[in-house]
Design a protein around this motif. Structure first.
Motif, PDB file in Angstrom:
ATOM      1  N   GLY A   1       4.358   3.651  -2.918  1.00 16.16           N
ATOM      2  CA  GLY A   1       2.978   4.133  -3.026  1.00 16.16           C
ATOM      3  C   GLY A   1       2.866   5.610  -3.340  1.00 16.16           C
ATOM      4  O   GLY A   1       2.110   6.002  -4.251  1.00 16.16           O
ATOM      5  N   PRO A   2       3.579   6.509  -2.617  1.00 15.61           N
ATOM      6  CA  PRO A   2       3.493   7.948  -2.956  1.00 15.61           C
ATOM      7  C   PRO A   2       3.947   8.246  -4.381  1.00 15.61           C
ATOM      8  O   PRO A   2       3.377   9.130  -5.038  1.00 15.61           O
ATOM      9  N   TYR A   3       4.927   7.507  -4.863  1.00 14.68           N
ATOM     10  CA  TYR A   3       5.382   7.750  -6.245  1.00 14.68           C
ATOM     11  C   TYR A   3       4.300   7.344  -7.243  1.00 14.68           C
ATOM     12  O   TYR A   3       4.046   8.064  -8.227  1.00 14.68           O
ATOM     13  N   PHE A   4       3.646   6.199  -7.008  1.00 15.20           N
ATOM     14  CA  PHE A   4       2.550   5.793  -7.896  1.00 15.20           C
ATOM     15  C   PHE A   4       1.409   6.805  -7.855  1.00 15.20           C
ATOM     16  O   PHE A   4       0.772   7.072  -8.884  1.00 15.20           O
ATOM     17  N   LEU A   5       1.144   7.368  -6.675  1.00 18.75           N
ATOM     18  CA  LEU A   5       0.106   8.402  -6.564  1.00 18.75           C
ATOM     19  C   LEU A   5       0.485   9.648  -7.359  1.00 18.75           C
ATOM     20  O   LEU A   5      -0.365  10.244  -8.041  1.00 18.75           O
ATOM     21  N   ALA A   6       1.771  10.019  -7.301  1.00 19.10           N
ATOM     22  CA  ALA A   6       2.220  11.185  -8.070  1.00 19.10           C
ATOM     23  C   ALA A   6       2.122  10.932  -9.565  1.00 19.10           C
ATOM     24  O   ALA A   6       1.791  11.839 -10.344  1.00 19.10           O
ATOM     25  N   VAL A   7       2.415   9.690  -9.987  1.00 16.34           N
ATOM     26  CA  VAL A   7       2.285   9.361 -11.407  1.00 16.34           C
ATOM     27  C   VAL A   7       0.834   9.462 -11.850  1.00 16.34           C
ATOM     28  O   VAL A   7       0.535   9.944 -12.949  1.00 16.34           O
ATOM     29  N   SER A   8      -0.085   9.032 -10.985  1.00 21.10           N
ATOM     30  CA  SER A   8      -1.504   9.080 -11.367  1.00 21.10           C
ATOM     31  C   SER A   8      -2.034  10.513 -11.457  1.00 21.10           C
ATOM     32  O   SER A   8      -2.920  10.795 -12.271  1.00 21.10           O
ATOM     33  N   ARG A   9      -1.504  11.418 -10.642  1.00 19.11           N
ATOM     34  CA  ARG A   9      -2.004  12.809 -10.641  1.00 19.11           C
ATOM     35  C   ARG A   9      -1.251  13.720 -11.600  1.00 19.11           C
ATOM     36  O   ARG A   9      -1.716  14.812 -11.910  1.00 19.11           O
TER      37      ARG A   9
ATOM     38  N   CYS B   1      -1.724   2.131 -11.897  1.00 16.20           N
ATOM     39  CA  CYS B   1      -2.010   0.761 -11.424  1.00 16.20           C
ATOM     40  C   CYS B   1      -1.263  -0.274 -12.252  1.00 16.20           C
ATOM     41  O   CYS B   1      -0.702  -1.241 -11.704  1.00 16.20           O
ATOM     42  N   VAL B   2      -1.251  -0.088 -13.567  1.00 18.51           N
ATOM     43  CA  VAL B   2      -0.516  -1.025 -14.432  1.00 18.51           C
ATOM     44  C   VAL B   2       0.972  -0.971 -14.119  1.00 18.51           C
ATOM     45  O   VAL B   2       1.653  -2.001 -14.041  1.00 18.51           O
ATOM     46  N   PHE B   3       1.510   0.220 -13.927  1.00 18.60           N
ATOM     47  CA  PHE B   3       2.927   0.377 -13.626  1.00 18.60           C
ATOM     48  C   PHE B   3       3.288  -0.308 -12.305  1.00 18.60           C
ATOM     49  O   PHE B   3       4.305  -1.006 -12.199  1.00 18.60           O
ATOM     50  N   ALA B   4       2.455  -0.127 -11.294  1.00 20.30           N
ATOM     51  CA  ALA B   4       2.703  -0.755  -9.996  1.00 20.30           C
ATOM     52  C   ALA B   4       2.614  -2.280 -10.098  1.00 20.30           C
ATOM     53  O   ALA B   4       3.425  -3.015  -9.509  1.00 20.30           O
ATOM     54  N   SER B   5       1.643  -2.779 -10.857  1.00 17.22           N
ATOM     55  CA  SER B   5       1.494  -4.229 -11.007  1.00 17.22           C
ATOM     56  C   SER B   5       2.680  -4.832 -11.740  1.00 17.22           C
ATOM     57  O   SER B   5       3.213  -5.880 -11.348  1.00 17.22           O
ATOM     58  N   VAL B   6       3.110  -4.185 -12.811  1.00 12.00           N
ATOM     59  CA  VAL B   6       4.257  -4.698 -13.575  1.00 12.00           C
ATOM     60  C   VAL B   6       5.514  -4.711 -12.714  1.00 12.00           C
ATOM     61  O   VAL B   6       6.306  -5.660 -12.753  1.00 12.00           O
ATOM     62  N   MET B   7       5.705  -3.684 -11.929  1.00 14.80           N
ATOM     63  CA  MET B   7       6.881  -3.634 -11.060  1.00 14.80           C
ATOM     64  C   MET B   7       6.855  -4.765 -10.032  1.00 14.80           C
ATOM     65  O   MET B   7       7.878  -5.411  -9.766  1.00 14.80           O
ATOM     66  N   SER B   8       5.694  -5.041  -9.449  1.00 14.36           N
ATOM     67  CA  SER B   8       5.581  -6.140  -8.488  1.00 14.36           C
ATOM     68  C   SER B   8       5.825  -7.486  -9.153  1.00 14.36           C
ATOM     69  O   SER B   8       6.486  -8.368  -8.589  1.00 14.36           O
ATOM     70  N   VAL B   9       5.308  -7.658 -10.365  1.00 16.33           N
ATOM     71  CA  VAL B   9       5.521  -8.916 -11.088  1.00 16.33           C
ATOM     72  C   VAL B   9       7.000  -9.118 -11.390  1.00 16.33           C
ATOM     73  O   VAL B   9       7.533 -10.229 -11.266  1.00 16.33           O
ATOM     74  N   PHE B  10       7.686  -8.051 -11.775  1.00 16.29           N
ATOM     75  CA  PHE B  10       9.122  -8.154 -12.048  1.00 16.29           C
ATOM     76  C   PHE B  10       9.895  -8.568 -10.799  1.00 16.29           C
ATOM     77  O   PHE B  10      10.785  -9.424 -10.857  1.00 16.29           O
TER      78      PHE B  10
ATOM     79  N   ARG C   1      18.027 -14.361   1.786  1.00 16.95           N
ATOM     80  CA  ARG C   1      16.740 -14.814   1.245  1.00 16.95           C
ATOM     81  C   ARG C   1      15.578 -14.173   1.999  1.00 16.95           C
ATOM     82  O   ARG C   1      14.585 -13.746   1.392  1.00 16.95           O
ATOM     83  N   SER C   2      15.677 -14.098   3.313  1.00 20.51           N
ATOM     84  CA  SER C   2      14.615 -13.481   4.103  1.00 20.51           C
ATOM     85  C   SER C   2      14.480 -12.000   3.773  1.00 20.51           C
ATOM     86  O   SER C   2      13.358 -11.484   3.628  1.00 20.51           O
ATOM     87  N   PHE C   3      15.614 -11.318   3.642  1.00 19.44           N
ATOM     88  CA  PHE C   3      15.572  -9.895   3.290  1.00 19.44           C
ATOM     89  C   PHE C   3      14.922  -9.697   1.926  1.00 19.44           C
ATOM     90  O   PHE C   3      14.130  -8.754   1.736  1.00 19.44           O
ATOM     91  N   THR C   4      15.237 -10.580   0.964  1.00 20.98           N
ATOM     92  CA  THR C   4      14.667 -10.442  -0.377  1.00 20.98           C
ATOM     93  C   THR C   4      13.162 -10.622  -0.350  1.00 20.98           C
ATOM     94  O   THR C   4      12.414  -9.857  -0.983  1.00 20.98           O
ATOM     95  N   ARG C   5      12.691 -11.628   0.391  1.00 26.80           N
ATOM     96  CA  ARG C   5      11.243 -11.851   0.466  1.00 26.80           C
ATOM     97  C   ARG C   5      10.516 -10.661   1.105  1.00 26.80           C
ATOM     98  O   ARG C   5       9.475 -10.223   0.625  1.00 26.80           O
ATOM     99  N   VAL C   6      11.075 -10.158   2.200  1.00 28.93           N
ATOM    100  CA  VAL C   6      10.441  -9.014   2.876  1.00 28.93           C
ATOM    101  C   VAL C   6      10.499  -7.767   1.988  1.00 28.93           C
ATOM    102  O   VAL C   6       9.525  -7.013   1.877  1.00 28.93           O
ATOM    103  N   PHE C   7      11.622  -7.570   1.324  1.00 29.00           N
ATOM    104  CA  PHE C   7      11.790  -6.385   0.478  1.00 29.00           C
ATOM    105  C   PHE C   7      10.810  -6.399  -0.693  1.00 29.00           C
ATOM    106  O   PHE C   7      10.255  -5.355  -1.067  1.00 29.00           O
ATOM    107  N   VAL C   8      10.588  -7.580  -1.279  1.00 28.51           N
ATOM    108  CA  VAL C   8       9.656  -7.680  -2.405  1.00 28.51           C
ATOM    109  C   VAL C   8       8.238  -7.303  -1.978  1.00 28.51           C
ATOM    110  O   VAL C   8       7.493  -6.677  -2.725  1.00 28.51           O
TER     111      VAL C   8
END
Length: 199
Positions: free
Chosen positions: A85-93, A106-115, A70-77
């Motif tokens: 972050g670098p992948y989201f930057l590459a997607v934006s450029r 930004c939308v892609f990063a937000s959706v991934m975090s929500v999931f 459980r602790s690993f899952t919380r930290v990993f999320v």
């Protein structure tokens, strides 16, 4: 809160176990006063089924995912969006760094975090099926109330012979109703009206 929950589980489990033991002692007491052995064996068999069902419910209630996982899952999320972050930057450029897709990134990063947060909440809700805050919780109070009403109805039926009842079922597409209507002979004996309330 966790300490109170642990205390309630410990005390409640001990009380149920002691009650099951008292039921077994009561069966042995009935045997000493003339209860046939085959009936006592059947009662003990039902007590065994009851004990086994109680242990299953207790395991479902008290089982938890290991604390390390459980602790690993919380930290990993929380760390995963930073690692991506670098992948989201590459997607934006874009592939050749000549595109402007900041909004999509930004939308892609937000959706991934929500999931990821949703998966964490699903895991937490699955750990305790009796949590009253959960949408899919096991409604113990409703089930116990229904069981109590059934027992009370059966206790009332013990005062009337089973041959004095007629079953009247009306099948309706909207609802299915069942009424136990006393026979004419039973109505005369108990001075009941010709119609019986729906059960």
């Amino acid at each position: 809160e966790a300490r109170w929950v642990g205390w309630a589980e410990e005390v409640g489990g001990l009380k149920v176990t002691r009650l099951l033991g008292l039921l077994h002692d009561a069966t042995e007491e009935l045997k000493r006063y003339g209860l046939p052995p085959n009936e006592a064996s059947r009662i003990n068999q039902f007590l065994f089924f009851l004990s086994r069902a109680w242990e299953k419910v207790r395991v479902l209630k008290e089982y938890r995912t290991p604390q390390a996982m459980r602790s690993f899952t919380r930290v990993f999320v929380h760390i995963l969006p930073i690692l991506y972050g670098p992948y989201f930057l590459a997607v934006s450029r874009g592939v050749n760094n000549d595109q402007d897709n900041v909004g999509f990134a930004c939308v892609f990063a937000s959706v991934m975090s929500v999931f990821m947060c949703s998966l964490l909440l699903v895991q937490t809700s699955l750990e305790n099926p009796f949590d009253p805050k959960s949408l899919d919780t096991v409604k113990v109070d409703l089930e116990m109330g229904r069981t109590q009403r059934i027992i009370e109805a059966l206790m009332e039926d013990l005062t009337v012979d089973w041959t004095d009842f007629e079953i009247n079922m009306t099948m309706d597409p909207a609802e299915v109703q069942m009424a136990f209507v006393p026979s004419p002979r039973a109505r005369k004996a108990h001075h009941q009206p010709d119609t019986a309330p729906m059960v």
